[in-house]
Design a protein around this motif. Sequence first.
Motif, PDB file in Angstrom:
ATOM      1  N   LYS A 310       0.848  -1.193   0.000  1.00  0.00           N
ATOM      2  CA  LYS A 310       0.000   0.000   0.000  1.00  0.00           C
ATOM      3  C   LYS A 310       0.882   1.241   0.000  1.00  0.00           C
ATOM      4  O   LYS A 310       2.036   1.197   0.409  1.00  0.00           O
ATOM      5  CB  LYS A 310      -0.908   0.013   1.234  1.00  0.00           C
ATOM      6  N   GLN A 316      -6.686   6.756   2.829  1.00  0.00           N
ATOM      7  CA  GLN A 316      -7.503   5.568   3.052  1.00  0.00           C
ATOM      8  C   GLN A 316      -8.816   5.958   3.734  1.00  0.00           C
ATOM      9  O   GLN A 316      -8.823   6.663   4.730  1.00  0.00           O
ATOM     10  CB  GLN A 316      -6.751   4.573   3.945  1.00  0.00           C
ATOM     11  N   ASN A 370      -8.387   2.045  -1.611  1.00  0.00           N
ATOM     12  CA  ASN A 370      -7.497   1.030  -1.048  1.00  0.00           C
ATOM     13  C   ASN A 370      -6.603   0.545  -2.177  1.00  0.00           C
ATOM     14  O   ASN A 370      -7.067  -0.103  -3.097  1.00  0.00           O
ATOM     15  CB  ASN A 370      -8.318  -0.126  -0.470  1.00  0.00           C
ATOM     16  N   THR A 371      -5.330   0.885  -2.107  1.00  0.00           N
ATOM     17  CA  THR A 371      -4.452   0.607  -3.245  1.00  0.00           C
ATOM     18  C   THR A 371      -3.676  -0.684  -3.064  1.00  0.00           C
ATOM     19  O   THR A 371      -2.535  -0.797  -3.457  1.00  0.00           O
ATOM     20  CB  THR A 371      -3.475   1.773  -3.435  1.00  0.00           C
ATOM     21  N   GLU A 372      -4.297  -1.664  -2.443  1.00  0.00           N
ATOM     22  CA  GLU A 372      -3.646  -2.965  -2.356  1.00  0.00           C
ATOM     23  C   GLU A 372      -3.766  -3.664  -3.701  1.00  0.00           C
ATOM     24  O   GLU A 372      -4.853  -3.798  -4.246  1.00  0.00           O
ATOM     25  CB  GLU A 372      -4.307  -3.808  -1.269  1.00  0.00           C
TER      26      GLU A 372
END
Length: 706
Positions: A310, A316, A370-372
């Motif tokens: 992340k 977030q 959410n940049t997962e």
Amino acid sequence: MGVRGLHGFVASSCPHVCAVVNFKELAERHRRQHPGGTPTIVVDAMCCLRYWYTPESWICGGQWREYYSSLREFVRTFTAVGIKLIFFFDGMVEQSKRDEWVKRRLKNNREIAKIFHYIKSHREQPGRNMFFIPSGLAIFTRFALKALGQETLCSLQEADYEVASYGFQNNCLGILGEDTDYLIYDTCPYFSISELSLDSLDTVMLCREKLCQSLGLSLADLPLLACLLGNDVVPEGMFESFRYKCLTSYTSVKENCDRRGNIILAVADHISKVLRLHQGEKKLEEMLPLGPNKALFYKGVASYLLPGQKSPWFIQKPKDVVTLDKQILSMSSDPESKQEVPMCMDPESKEKLPVGTDPEFNLEAPMCTNTEVKQEDPVNTGPEAKHQVAMVTDPEILKVARAQHVQAESYLVYGVMSSGEVECSNSLEDATDQALPSQAFVYRPVRQRVYSLLLGAGAGGFSTGPAVKEWFVYSGNPLRQPDLVRPLQMNIPGGTPNLRQLWLSQEPGIQAQRLDTLLACFDLSSSREELQAVESPFQALCCLLVYLFVQVDTLCLEDLHAFIAQALCLQGKPTVELADLQLDHIDPRAVQLATLLVRGLTTLVLVNGACGSPWEMADFMPWHLFDGKLFHQKYLQSEKGYTAEVLVEQNRSHVTRFHTLKSVVCKACGKESRPIVSRRHWRPHHAESGAQTQEDHMWDRFCLRS
């Protein structure tokens, strides 16, 4: 490649980032720390091609036997110390990097023009400072490594992400390459291929942690720095004024740094002292002058996030848990698109939505919250297959094509079937020689028939189906957009078989059907009997020569003699003898003829794969059929009128085979009303006057035959 200016900055201003290490010692330490594990290095093969190509001669079309020996020695050296190598090749050009790809191809065109100017002026190969890798090197390197028993993979996007991801997820010893993007990814250690000494296995490790210490940054800040400096996703000029403002307010300018180095220090200082004050509170577009480029910028930062990682620079929000789809972000089927809209997954509907279409998002939120990043299964059809179905309706066939692509067992096939978009880089071609066409035009009719096979074509010649977007480099092509190339129907007795038959069937007679299809791609069905009588590996060579001589009416008997003689003399000739071969001079026409043949061999790789592999791939690998210097020698001798006996070096069995192969090619060409005559009886074609482009000229003269 990579981050603009970072390589020079590290070398000149942060030498402590670089440390000499020894792979044998690192492997021993890895085994102590991980009992039972095998030390593994992930190799970015595209970065290594120049290092691997050690032969002195490169202008004549490639010293393939020498090159194969070089690769074998490379593999043997690492294997001897217990290190496993995994090789990754670029599988396709990501849409966001197309502009950079085009820029490099146009730059290469200028370099090639200088090379031919030098040859014509000096009649010799230029120095290594003008080195240009032989045509087809990347393609044939895949098959060479596979023949050497190495695990070789082709990426579904540009290779650097998959290399970094593999190293990160598999606890690898490190990455071997030459791309400063590997200093940005938070992955396993990065080693330089250019600094590698194969004798000692010493090289330089570039430490991203030490880079961070020098810049006052954390590892999570590096993607932001890379995009502000410019990389393959974010153009360097996009933040030029911002970097200038950082430099003017920077109070610690170092005299031992050049301007670019001080800019890097200034931007890093701005990140650590200004932007970090608001990290997690303000969006990036509130702190940086992103303007209309914010989607591209966010995409650039996200492109460095590996599976499970992340970025603290993305705000977030618990109520907006959305997964960033790496494939959708990085790929686009529209080559005209300069900036793609980031795509998000709605957790309720599970449908992909452009950011901003969900009421929970406003237009100020250019990226998934959410940049997962989640990894796709490399052999199962993933999200990008949703638009692939429009090109190919059989999911099982698409799955097979994808698996063959990932395993580096095919060339261009998956690109045609998945996105309808393919590319071919520069070739050593003389833009001023109007008598010889570009390989892009010579083999286009073959590709069109392959497109028909892969995508389907209606009756009556050209298909009404989708055109394939070709980014092929040739003189006069500005590469502003792709050529739209329609499939061309094949003429096969009994009709064109479907891909399930060609690829999956085990029925008796299917191999003959595959061969019929291959010959039909070259429009040589009428010569099946003559070509089948030729033994391997000369069967594939004769097929290619017949096609070439039918298509290119400026080829003469002396050219045919040179092509055949070099292939025969190559058999059984020691590599050291090929390396020691000396040429009287370099002829620019012979250089381009060599390019035509080698690009023909890459076309055979495409056709053979599309047809279900009626021929063994080894039969048209260049180290079995072609040597650049040897061909050049035979060309110069043939031009002087040397007899067949002299051309094949007084070898009696070669003399017999020479006349047999010559007869096969001449007879097959005769069926196509193409007599092959000596240059003494040949009237040269003069370049046409007027405003006709080379594309028009070559297409009219050479492609309409088909």
